[in-house]
Design a protein around this motif. Structure first.
Motif, PDB file in Angstrom:
ATOM      1  N   LEU A  87       0.922  -1.134   0.011  1.00  0.00           N
ATOM      2  CA  LEU A  87      -0.051  -0.065   0.014  1.00  0.00           C
ATOM      3  C   LEU A  87       0.787   1.192   0.074  1.00  0.00           C
ATOM      4  CD1 LEU A  87      -3.143   0.691   0.267  1.00  0.00           C
ATOM      5  CD2 LEU A  87      -2.905   0.721   2.587  1.00  0.00           C
ATOM      6  N   ASP A  88       1.934   1.180   0.967  1.00  0.00           N
ATOM      7  CA  ASP A  88       2.862   2.447   0.939  1.00  0.00           C
ATOM      8  C   ASP A  88       3.642   2.639  -0.401  1.00  0.00           C
ATOM      9  OD1 ASP A  88       2.058   2.693   3.572  1.00  0.00           O
ATOM     10  OD2 ASP A  88       4.196   1.885   4.367  1.00  0.00           O
ATOM     11  N   LYS A  89       4.182   1.407  -0.893  1.00  0.00           N
ATOM     12  CA  LYS A  89       4.753   1.582  -2.183  1.00  0.00           C
ATOM     13  C   LYS A  89       4.137   2.010  -3.137  1.00  0.00           C
ATOM     14  CE  LYS A  89       8.227   0.660  -4.912  1.00  0.00           C
ATOM     15  NZ  LYS A  89       9.627   1.345  -5.023  1.00  0.00           N
ATOM     16  N   ARG A 122       4.535   5.870  -4.684  1.00  0.00           N
ATOM     17  CA  ARG A 122       4.974   5.804  -6.169  1.00  0.00           C
ATOM     18  C   ARG A 122       4.529   7.008  -6.871  1.00  0.00           C
ATOM     19  NH1 ARG A 122       5.414   0.578 -10.136  1.00  0.00           N
ATOM     20  NH2 ARG A 122       3.104   1.183 -10.501  1.00  0.00           N
ATOM     21  N   LYS A 123       3.360   7.200  -6.583  1.00  0.00           N
ATOM     22  CA  LYS A 123       2.638   8.278  -7.339  1.00  0.00           C
ATOM     23  C   LYS A 123       2.455   9.935  -6.544  1.00  0.00           C
ATOM     24  CE  LYS A 123      -0.578   7.348 -10.325  1.00  0.00           C
ATOM     25  NZ  LYS A 123      -1.899   6.531 -11.069  1.00  0.00           N
ATOM     26  N   HIS A 124       2.788   9.764  -5.151  1.00  0.00           N
ATOM     27  CA  HIS A 124       2.373  10.951  -4.230  1.00  0.00           C
ATOM     28  C   HIS A 124       3.669  11.121  -3.542  1.00  0.00           C
ATOM     29  CE1 HIS A 124      -1.476   9.048  -5.229  1.00  0.00           C
ATOM     30  NE2 HIS A 124      -1.801  10.330  -5.557  1.00  0.00           N
ATOM     31  N   GLY A 125       3.549  12.686  -3.289  1.00  0.00           N
ATOM     32  CA  GLY A 125       4.880  12.989  -2.628  1.00  0.00           C
ATOM     33  C   GLY A 125       6.003  13.386  -2.995  1.00  0.00           C
ATOM     34  N   LYS A 126       7.269  13.536  -2.256  1.00  0.00           N
ATOM     35  CA  LYS A 126       8.448  13.943  -2.820  1.00  0.00           C
ATOM     36  C   LYS A 126       9.312  12.879  -3.493  1.00  0.00           C
ATOM     37  CE  LYS A 126      10.802  14.379   1.575  1.00  0.00           C
ATOM     38  NZ  LYS A 126      11.355  15.220   2.308  1.00  0.00           N
ATOM     39  N   ALA A 138       7.794  10.407  -5.223  1.00  0.00           N
ATOM     40  CA  ALA A 138       7.105   9.894  -6.359  1.00  0.00           C
ATOM     41  C   ALA A 138       8.005   9.876  -7.646  1.00  0.00           C
ATOM     42  CB  ALA A 138       5.836  10.897  -6.549  1.00  0.00           C
ATOM     43  N   TYR A 139       7.945   8.572  -8.410  1.00  0.00           N
ATOM     44  CA  TYR A 139       8.509   8.698  -9.640  1.00  0.00           C
ATOM     45  C   TYR A 139       7.551   8.128 -10.969  1.00  0.00           C
ATOM     46  CZ  TYR A 139       8.824   3.411  -8.254  1.00  0.00           C
ATOM     47  OH  TYR A 139       8.635   2.332  -7.807  1.00  0.00           O
ATOM     48  N   TYR A 140       6.237   8.191 -10.647  1.00  0.00           N
ATOM     49  CA  TYR A 140       5.289   8.028 -11.487  1.00  0.00           C
ATOM     50  C   TYR A 140       5.147   9.208 -12.559  1.00  0.00           C
ATOM     51  CZ  TYR A 140       0.990   6.196 -13.947  1.00  0.00           C
ATOM     52  OH  TYR A 140       0.168   5.860 -14.879  1.00  0.00           O
TER      53      TYR A 140
END
Lengths: 236, 236, 236, 236
Positions: B219-221, B225-229, B231-233
């Protein structure tokens, strides 16, 4: 008869039938919509078995209030005409009727169950459960099937003291939905809502065996938010 | 008021409402989207009961932050306006809100259940279960139904200490979903995801009575992956 | 590098991604397709988070066989790139890979179950059950989530001695399907079949608690009717 | 042979195949429709594995009544041709046959169950349950799979003394539906009805574990309202 009024009626009934197809409520030539003009003593209804894409306003069939054809060279009316006639006779405030075999409504009709009011989507249009008729007897089916389909519909509204304008539709058991309204456009809209509500209720039950129907105060709130003199939904 | 800013807001809110129709989340005139400009002190929302195909950007309704109409000759705003107003007051980072009766979300709302996070499609947008509100009391419904719908939404986020930007949506019991975001476009996107996730979860349960929700580390991953600093999506 | 070959690869990968959208397998920006040219040592993959309707062939991202970007000013590749890279390394006959969050496949992935071969629609493309991976450990998720998604996929094919070209797809638990093929067009086709088969299997189980999977001789018949040297389906 | 008759047959068979795609009954290249002209001794059928959007009337394949190709340079016929041939030999009143992998019909076929006549939508077209064949033996599959698929279909109609024109379709277990009619257009229509009826029956069962099938007098009423000399549905 004023030909402008009749032309307009045919146009509206034609449009109402096309709207059923556009809303994906009908397959092949299934379904029919009609309108009554009580002052002029006429009903206009879809012809039987004509493909939607080829249908013209002109082909709509005109009958008197007993369902007798009024125009020379008319196509055959929908075979459900006697049901429409009977409902117009008994439900005085109703001026438009729709019948479909829309999927989700049919599933409930085939299961022989009323649709419980699980949510506000239901309550916005139907003030209580959407009833399902009893099965017709063999005698009723053999004698006057389509008229007696009207009879078992009305019977349910009388027995349960339901106002047909507060619950503008029913499921005929093993068959499918009839909806109605003060106009044929409203009857179409109610057919759309009925199928949507039937779909939602089907899977609501799957998600929760012990789900509740809406409390009465919420059923009241949503229904009267859209209907009656205190309504405040829409542009009035 | 800068008329360019207002024209742009109306355009975006109009487009957001049309996007709901295009994504098949609304039937008839159901659903509404709004945007707030906190600096200018205005909210723009869909008018009540206007068909989507006939709606124009011009018809979007402008109110102050308390929901009072600001333009002469304005149409009636969506009847859900007081819910939007209340949510904007309580959720400070939210600038766009969407309400629909989308099918699968409504099924869960009618069942009165939170949607468990069964998969990464869920976790990519909702960081935990999608909550369902409690039922409003009769008093709440009679007194200020739409505002108190906002109240029970916020109550759930406070009680469970949920960040409304990490879980940008909720089901109002027996009714349907509200979603939101930092823009109205994001609120629309979250409404699309919510309905899709609701559909997937419904049948996940049918396939496996003992299915697990995602482990927390996954869930965290997916969420981060999409939100916060970190994020790499996407294209950052 | 021959620019014509690269332009053609980008065009095919772009078309494959559009085909996923057209087949209703993707929502918003979800999903990705890639192609490898093993002789030239390049992979072409969809960029991350770009809307399908705005995407151009030009924006497809080019990497080497380890997933390193090869073009100046390239967009970010799909975040699932390391899964594609790992699968290309391990599955030597595979030249195209597709990942989606298509609804029915995701329902099975979220339920954590293999899809049993209930019918010939399944057997025509997948020669046996469509497997579902084990859950990744916390360590795998934190360290190299996307690569290790590839690892648990390959692990299942090795453990069960499955030929990846005979069963050209898998469900990653709690996530969704990956499919592949000798071309990217074939990988897209397999993604379409997988979702259709997942839909059929879901309700096959609802209709019959004691349904059988296909007998092996029928599984053989259908698979080898379309594959291998005795195939007689199509214009071969 | 009169080339006008053949051109017309090819055109009708091509149109029938396109109608399957338009009605969403086929995915990729699945499905096939054929027509027979018993006087001329020819069958026209869809080629195998050709995409619907690229298919031309010209590509339809012509065979004699034993399924031998009659035209130089012909494409390969649908691999299900021997099933069509066998059915034409046994069902003398049938002039058009359709096979699909339509979703809901396949779900029932995979469950190995007949579809009970739960409603009038079913009874309007199928006068009784829609049967499901037995499983073919290994010997039948290995020896002459497609012809023996025809054999187990006919076997069921003989064993249960069903008139193939009164019940114009069947489910082949683990595979999918075949439908037929006096014309290929009628066979297409019956394929549409079968999938719709399969969908309705699936969820009728979910809604009510103890639902009844239609009483015989209502099955009679609906079937004979549309068929036979006392029919009064349509424009006669």
């Amino acid at each position: 008869m004023d030909s402008k009024v009749l032309t307009d009626m045919k146009y509206r009934v034609w449009q109402a039938n096309l709207a059923l197809a556009k809303a994906n409520l009908v397959v092949l030539t299934w379904g029919n919509a009609s309108e009554i003009n009580r002052d002029l003593g006429i009903i206009v209804i879809k012809p039987s078995g004509v493909p939607y894409e080829a249908m013209t306003a002109d082909q709509m069939v005109v009958t008197d209030l007993a369902g007798n054809l009024l125009e020379e060279g008319s196509l055959n009316p929908s075979s459900d005409l006697p049901t429409h006639v009977y409902l117009y006779q008994q439900f005085k405030g109703v001026n438009g009727i729709v019948h479909t075999h829309s999927k989700y409504a049919v599933m409930w009709a085939q299961s022989g169950r009323d649709i419980p009011p699980y949510g506000t989507t239901h309550a916005d249009t139907f003030y209580g459960p959407i009833p399902c008729t009893r099965q017709l007897t063999e005698d009723e089916v053999v004698t006057a099937y389509e008229r007696d389909t009207g009879k078992v519909i009305v019977e349910r509204f009388i027995n349960d003291q339901i106002d047909p304008l507060a619950v503008p539709g029913i499921l005929t058991i093993g068959h499918g939905p009839f909806t109605w309204g003060v106009t044929v456009e409203k009857a179409v809209e109610n057919a759309i809502v009925l199928d949507e509500v039937a779909h939602m209720a089907l899977f609501t039950e799957m998600l929760n065996d012990h789900r509740d129907v809406l409390p009465n105060y919420l059923l009241d709130k949503h229904y009267f938010r859209k209907h009656g003199k205190h309504a405040y939904y829409g542009q009035g």
